[in-house]
Design an enzyme around this catalytic site. Sequence first.
Site, PDB file in Angstrom:
ATOM      1  N   HIS A 138       0.858  -1.193   0.000  1.00 47.33           N
ATOM      2  CA  HIS A 138       0.000   0.000   0.000  1.00 47.33           C
ATOM      3  C   HIS A 138       0.890   1.238   0.000  1.00 47.33           C
ATOM      4  O   HIS A 138       1.674   1.455   0.929  1.00 47.33           O
ATOM      5  CB  HIS A 138      -0.907  -0.006   1.233  1.00 47.33           C
ATOM      6  CG  HIS A 138      -1.743   1.223   1.362  1.00 47.33           C
ATOM      7  ND1 HIS A 138      -2.722   1.555   0.451  1.00 47.33           N
ATOM      8  CD2 HIS A 138      -1.737   2.221   2.288  1.00 47.33           C
ATOM      9  CE1 HIS A 138      -3.299   2.702   0.816  1.00 47.33           C
ATOM     10  NE2 HIS A 138      -2.710   3.119   1.930  1.00 47.33           N
ATOM     11  N   GLY A 153       2.873   5.133   4.189  1.00 42.37           N
ATOM     12  CA  GLY A 153       2.274   5.819   5.326  1.00 42.37           C
ATOM     13  C   GLY A 153       0.854   5.344   5.540  1.00 42.37           C
ATOM     14  O   GLY A 153       0.245   4.735   4.648  1.00 42.37           O
ATOM     15  N   GLN A 154       0.314   5.639   6.700  1.00 43.86           N
ATOM     16  CA  GLN A 154      -1.027   5.180   7.003  1.00 43.86           C
ATOM     17  C   GLN A 154      -2.055   5.874   6.121  1.00 43.86           C
ATOM     18  O   GLN A 154      -1.810   6.936   5.552  1.00 43.86           O
ATOM     19  CB  GLN A 154      -1.351   5.416   8.484  1.00 43.86           C
ATOM     20  CG  GLN A 154      -1.388   6.881   8.878  1.00 43.86           C
ATOM     21  CD  GLN A 154      -1.612   7.058  10.379  1.00 43.86           C
ATOM     22  OE1 GLN A 154      -1.338   6.153  11.148  1.00 43.86           O
ATOM     23  NE2 GLN A 154      -2.091   8.216  10.780  1.00 43.86           N
ATOM     24  N   SER A 155      -3.225   5.271   6.007  1.00 46.50           N
ATOM     25  CA  SER A 155      -4.276   5.806   5.154  1.00 46.50           C
ATOM     26  C   SER A 155      -4.694   7.199   5.625  1.00 46.50           C
ATOM     27  O   SER A 155      -4.869   7.443   6.822  1.00 46.50           O
ATOM     28  CB  SER A 155      -5.485   4.863   5.183  1.00 46.50           C
ATOM     29  OG  SER A 155      -6.518   5.343   4.347  1.00 46.50           O
ATOM     30  N   GLY A 156      -4.825   8.128   4.670  1.00 48.33           N
ATOM     31  CA  GLY A 156      -5.263   9.478   4.969  1.00 48.33           C
ATOM     32  C   GLY A 156      -4.159  10.446   5.340  1.00 48.33           C
ATOM     33  O   GLY A 156      -4.428  11.607   5.636  1.00 48.33           O
ATOM     34  N   VAL A 157      -2.891  10.015   5.313  1.00 42.53           N
ATOM     35  CA  VAL A 157      -1.794  10.888   5.714  1.00 42.53           C
ATOM     36  C   VAL A 157      -1.441  11.892   4.623  1.00 42.53           C
ATOM     37  O   VAL A 157      -0.773  12.904   4.883  1.00 42.53           O
ATOM     38  CB  VAL A 157      -0.561  10.044   6.103  1.00 42.53           C
ATOM     39  CG1 VAL A 157       0.146   9.516   4.855  1.00 42.53           C
ATOM     40  CG2 VAL A 157       0.394  10.832   6.982  1.00 42.53           C
ATOM     41  N   GLY A 158      -1.878  11.623   3.368  1.00 39.10           N
ATOM     42  CA  GLY A 158      -1.640  12.587   2.289  1.00 39.10           C
ATOM     43  C   GLY A 158      -0.726  12.097   1.179  1.00 39.10           C
ATOM     44  O   GLY A 158      -0.135  12.901   0.456  1.00 39.10           O
ATOM     45  N   LYS A 159      -0.655  10.785   1.000  1.00 41.41           N
ATOM     46  CA  LYS A 159       0.241  10.227  -0.034  1.00 41.41           C
ATOM     47  C   LYS A 159      -0.215  10.613  -1.440  1.00 41.41           C
ATOM     48  O   LYS A 159       0.582  11.062  -2.260  1.00 41.41           O
ATOM     49  CB  LYS A 159       0.298   8.698   0.092  1.00 41.41           C
ATOM     50  CG  LYS A 159       0.841   8.195   1.425  1.00 41.41           C
ATOM     51  CD  LYS A 159       0.987   6.693   1.453  1.00 41.41           C
ATOM     52  CE  LYS A 159      -0.354   5.982   1.332  1.00 41.41           C
ATOM     53  NZ  LYS A 159      -1.241   6.238   2.489  1.00 41.41           N
ATOM     54  N   ASP A 177      -2.020   3.995  -4.508  1.00 40.47           N
ATOM     55  CA  ASP A 177      -2.789   3.140  -3.602  1.00 40.47           C
ATOM     56  C   ASP A 177      -2.191   1.740  -3.458  1.00 40.47           C
ATOM     57  O   ASP A 177      -1.853   1.312  -2.373  1.00 40.47           O
ATOM     58  CB  ASP A 177      -4.258   3.033  -4.039  1.00 40.47           C
ATOM     59  CG  ASP A 177      -5.109   2.391  -2.951  1.00 40.47           C
ATOM     60  OD1 ASP A 177      -5.037   2.858  -1.798  1.00 40.47           O
ATOM     61  OD2 ASP A 177      -5.810   1.408  -3.244  1.00 40.47           O
ATOM     62  N   GLU A 202      -6.546   8.686  -6.517  1.00 40.53           N
ATOM     63  CA  GLU A 202      -7.736   8.911  -5.697  1.00 40.53           C
ATOM     64  C   GLU A 202      -7.466  10.068  -4.745  1.00 40.53           C
ATOM     65  O   GLU A 202      -6.591   9.993  -3.885  1.00 40.53           O
ATOM     66  CB  GLU A 202      -8.083   7.656  -4.887  1.00 40.53           C
ATOM     67  CG  GLU A 202      -9.299   7.869  -3.994  1.00 40.53           C
ATOM     68  CD  GLU A 202      -9.468   6.792  -2.948  1.00 40.53           C
ATOM     69  OE1 GLU A 202     -10.375   6.928  -2.100  1.00 40.53           O
ATOM     70  OE2 GLU A 202      -8.671   5.833  -2.940  1.00 40.53           O
ATOM     71  N   ARG A 243      17.647  15.326  12.424  1.00 49.01           N
ATOM     72  CA  ARG A 243      17.761  16.698  11.924  1.00 49.01           C
ATOM     73  C   ARG A 243      19.013  16.911  11.079  1.00 49.01           C
ATOM     74  O   ARG A 243      19.168  17.936  10.442  1.00 49.01           O
ATOM     75  CB  ARG A 243      17.751  17.688  13.096  1.00 49.01           C
ATOM     76  CG  ARG A 243      16.468  17.611  13.921  1.00 49.01           C
ATOM     77  CD  ARG A 243      16.457  18.640  15.036  1.00 49.01           C
ATOM     78  NE  ARG A 243      16.485  20.002  14.518  1.00 49.01           N
ATOM     79  CZ  ARG A 243      16.469  21.085  15.299  1.00 49.01           C
ATOM     80  NH1 ARG A 243      16.446  20.947  16.614  1.00 49.01           N
ATOM     81  NH2 ARG A 243      16.497  22.290  14.767  1.00 49.01           N
TER      82      ARG A 243
END
Length: 312
Positions: A138, A153-159, A177, A202, A243
């Site tokens: 994913h 990254g997790q779903s909804g993080v903005g990929k 996706d 999407e 950093r």
Amino acid sequence: MAKVRTKDLIERFNLELIAGKNGIHREIVKSDISRPGLEMAGYFKHYAAERIQLLGKTEVSFFYDLSDEMKTDRIKRLCTDVTPGIVISRGMEVPQELIEAGQNAGVPIMRSPLKTTSVISRMTNYLESKFAPFTAIHGVLVDIYGVGVLITGQSGVGKSETALELVKRGHRLVADDSVEIRQEDFDTLIGNSPPLIEHLLEIRGLGIIDVMTLFGAGAVRSHKRITMVINLELWDKDKQYDRLGLDEDTMKIMDVELPQATIPVRPGRNLAVIIEVAAMNFRLKRMGINAAKDFSQRLTQMIDSDDDKFEE
């Protein structure tokens, strides 16, 4: 793993089918190509019958020097129930004994105009890509300045939104996706999109958009070698983030270790620009230029110099 049949080789390499049409649907189970030189001499103890058999100029010339009885015996033993096909290279004339045996046993007899080494290399590369280990992840795969960047990254993080911004900046989308990944050789990962969602993005609030229609054919790629991973995660104020860039994390996909960078996400950060710079910095590191290590060395030299002055 995809199934490969003799019919696929005929279509892929434009082979001329001489005999054995009934066997073109035989399944090929190995990527290795066999040249049955020892078998032509009568040694069948370790005959790899399940491989594609390739007869070059040497094998065919040797065959013509055999007696009629030996010719019939060798060819019958070459054409087994599991042999997916026999290929004659260089466009040479196919022996009549081979045509008859292939027709009777249902073994496809094919001919290629190419040199023997060319046939071997092309077929081997094709079969190895088909039989390569496969997985799906994913994420989003984007080609940034020639660097294949896998964004996770997790779903909804903005990929997907980040991928859209990268496309607007002139980079190319490979997959959104779901990224299908196959391992070629021992250190190469090739990513592509599932056919159903190829060239599609999407975007929450907008739905499905066709990147190629909106931005043109230059905005997409069908596949790309994956060389680095960018992991997006929501900003955690209690977590210590790198950093300087001295820490080198990796992510293992199948048998391949890929360099990975974690980028925290919070309002006001331009993720597309950060990922773009990360890709450029990755290219510089491969060229031997590492800004973080150079800074660390200069800092160490400055501290040592101050210590010397203090001792004086």
